[in-house]
Design an enzyme around this catalytic site. Sequence first.
Site, PDB file in Angstrom:
ATOM      1  N   LYS A 124       0.717  -1.044  -0.110  1.00 11.21           N
ATOM      2  CA  LYS A 124      -0.027  -0.037  -0.080  1.00 11.21           C
ATOM      3  C   LYS A 124       0.921   1.288  -0.135  1.00 11.21           C
ATOM      4  CE  LYS A 124      -3.565  -2.934   0.839  1.00 11.21           C
ATOM      5  NZ  LYS A 124      -3.052  -4.059   1.256  1.00 11.21           N
ATOM      6  N   LYS A 159      -8.244   1.688   4.335  1.00  9.85           N
ATOM      7  CA  LYS A 159      -7.778   0.081   4.481  1.00  9.85           C
ATOM      8  C   LYS A 159      -6.531   0.210   5.189  1.00  9.85           C
ATOM      9  CE  LYS A 159      -5.879   0.800  -0.432  1.00  9.85           C
ATOM     10  NZ  LYS A 159      -5.967   0.393  -1.631  1.00  9.85           N
ATOM     11  N   ARG A 209      -5.401  -5.759 -12.487  1.00  8.52           N
ATOM     12  CA  ARG A 209      -4.064  -6.287 -12.040  1.00  8.52           C
ATOM     13  C   ARG A 209      -3.112  -6.278 -13.283  1.00  8.52           C
ATOM     14  NH1 ARG A 209      -2.242  -9.349  -8.049  1.00  8.52           N
ATOM     15  NH2 ARG A 209      -3.143  -7.757  -6.696  1.00  8.52           N
ATOM     16  N   ARG A 224     -10.742  -6.729 -12.263  1.00  7.86           N
ATOM     17  CA  ARG A 224     -11.701  -7.548 -11.303  1.00  7.86           C
ATOM     18  C   ARG A 224     -12.827  -6.705 -10.971  1.00  7.86           C
ATOM     19  NH1 ARG A 224      -6.357  -7.950  -7.578  1.00  7.86           N
ATOM     20  NH2 ARG A 224      -6.224  -5.908  -8.618  1.00  7.86           N
ATOM     21  N   ARG A 232     -15.266  -3.531  -3.565  1.00 11.83           N
ATOM     22  CA  ARG A 232     -13.949  -4.063  -3.810  1.00 11.83           C
ATOM     23  C   ARG A 232     -14.154  -5.067  -4.751  1.00 11.83           C
ATOM     24  NH1 ARG A 232     -13.602  -6.958   1.700  1.00 11.83           N
ATOM     25  NH2 ARG A 232     -16.028  -7.783   1.217  1.00 11.83           N
ATOM     26  N   ASP A 272      -2.229  -2.705  -9.174  1.00  9.87           N
ATOM     27  CA  ASP A 272      -3.263  -2.321  -9.133  1.00  9.87           C
ATOM     28  C   ASP A 272      -3.720  -1.002  -9.595  1.00  9.87           C
ATOM     29  OD1 ASP A 272      -3.667  -5.045  -8.095  1.00  9.87           O
ATOM     30  OD2 ASP A 272      -4.040  -4.616  -6.124  1.00  9.87           O
ATOM     31  N   GLU A 280      -2.139   0.104  -5.790  1.00  7.55           N
ATOM     32  CA  GLU A 280      -1.281  -0.648  -4.841  1.00  7.55           C
ATOM     33  C   GLU A 280      -0.141  -1.279  -5.863  1.00  7.55           C
ATOM     34  OE1 GLU A 280      -3.057  -3.682  -2.627  1.00  7.55           O
ATOM     35  OE2 GLU A 280      -4.648  -2.446  -1.633  1.00  7.55           O
ATOM     36  N   ASN A 282       1.942  -4.683  -5.605  1.00  6.27           N
ATOM     37  CA  ASN A 282       1.933  -5.838  -4.986  1.00  6.27           C
ATOM     38  C   ASN A 282       3.378  -6.573  -5.351  1.00  6.27           C
ATOM     39  OD1 ASN A 282      -0.889  -6.820  -3.755  1.00  6.27           O
ATOM     40  ND2 ASN A 282      -1.312  -5.601  -5.676  1.00  6.27           N
TER      41      ASN A 282
END
Length: 317
Positions: A124, A159, A209, A224, A232, A272, A280, A282
């Site tokens: 994050k 978050k 993603r 997604r 979400r 993301d 984000e 990852n």
Amino acid sequence: MRIGVVMDPIESINIKKDSTFEMIWQAQQLGWSVVYFEMNDLSIQNGIAMGRARSVTAHQNNEHWFDLGESEPIELGSLDAILMRKDPPFDMEFVYSTYILELAEQQGALVVNSPSALRDCNEKAYCAWFPEVCPETVITRNASDFKEFLATHNDIILKPLDGMGGASIFRIQAGSPNISVIIETLTNHGTTYAMAQRYLPEIKQGDKRILMVAGEAVPYSLARIPADGETRGNLAAGGRGVAQKLSDADKHIASVVGPQLLKRNILFAGLDVIGDRLTEINVTSPTCIKEINAEFGTNIALDLMHAIEAKINHQRA
């Protein structure tokens, strides 16, 4: 090539979706030898990074997808490469494992991703290094900062910094009745840092993603799409995956972040993106390989294996 994979228990995975399994499979197709570790197999003994290794053979069989050999102690530095694919949570046990892997790195193994990057690049918080492509963001544990941010933007996402799979993500709008208790819960009454970002209505078209291999974006993403009534898009939270080509904005974001990933020896990452904003980065155990491969005929894990081999050859040269 002889590589090791540190992962969650292999008997618990779903091979239809699991990116780590796909990496093992593609390494095996190249004729590489693969050994398997769980975190409790790693140790340091008299300054040597060690592991209790078991050879692993993968099978494309939903009922019997692996065989493991007998456990044997090996020096981790004797491996050509080690894939660190343990899922979050990113807790102190995870950090301790990166110390062992950093020692293995010094003793000869290429670790993917770099242990120091795993520690430094919180999925994050690392977005703060790229404010030009991110939504407005605040990271704090001060309730008044969050309330001021909400007053400015009226619709925000809160978050935790250590979550995964969409866990504990809240959407708050001006006038919401539970603002204080949500902030108290996420910050543990002001003792834990959390993140807020401006709500991006483009989430309705999906949380994309984008997979990065050796600093370059795979040409396709997995969007997604949130389930009805959800904010979400995470697949673990009921989102629906739709593979699609990268947009020009996606490519721009990848071009900004990619060179910095390479500098930190992050060979495999997942960006993301919602709309044209990065939310984000990852770096621990990015997924979505299988879904993109199925739609577009890519072979992302094989591309990663080639990138690992090229990195090893370059270091040896």
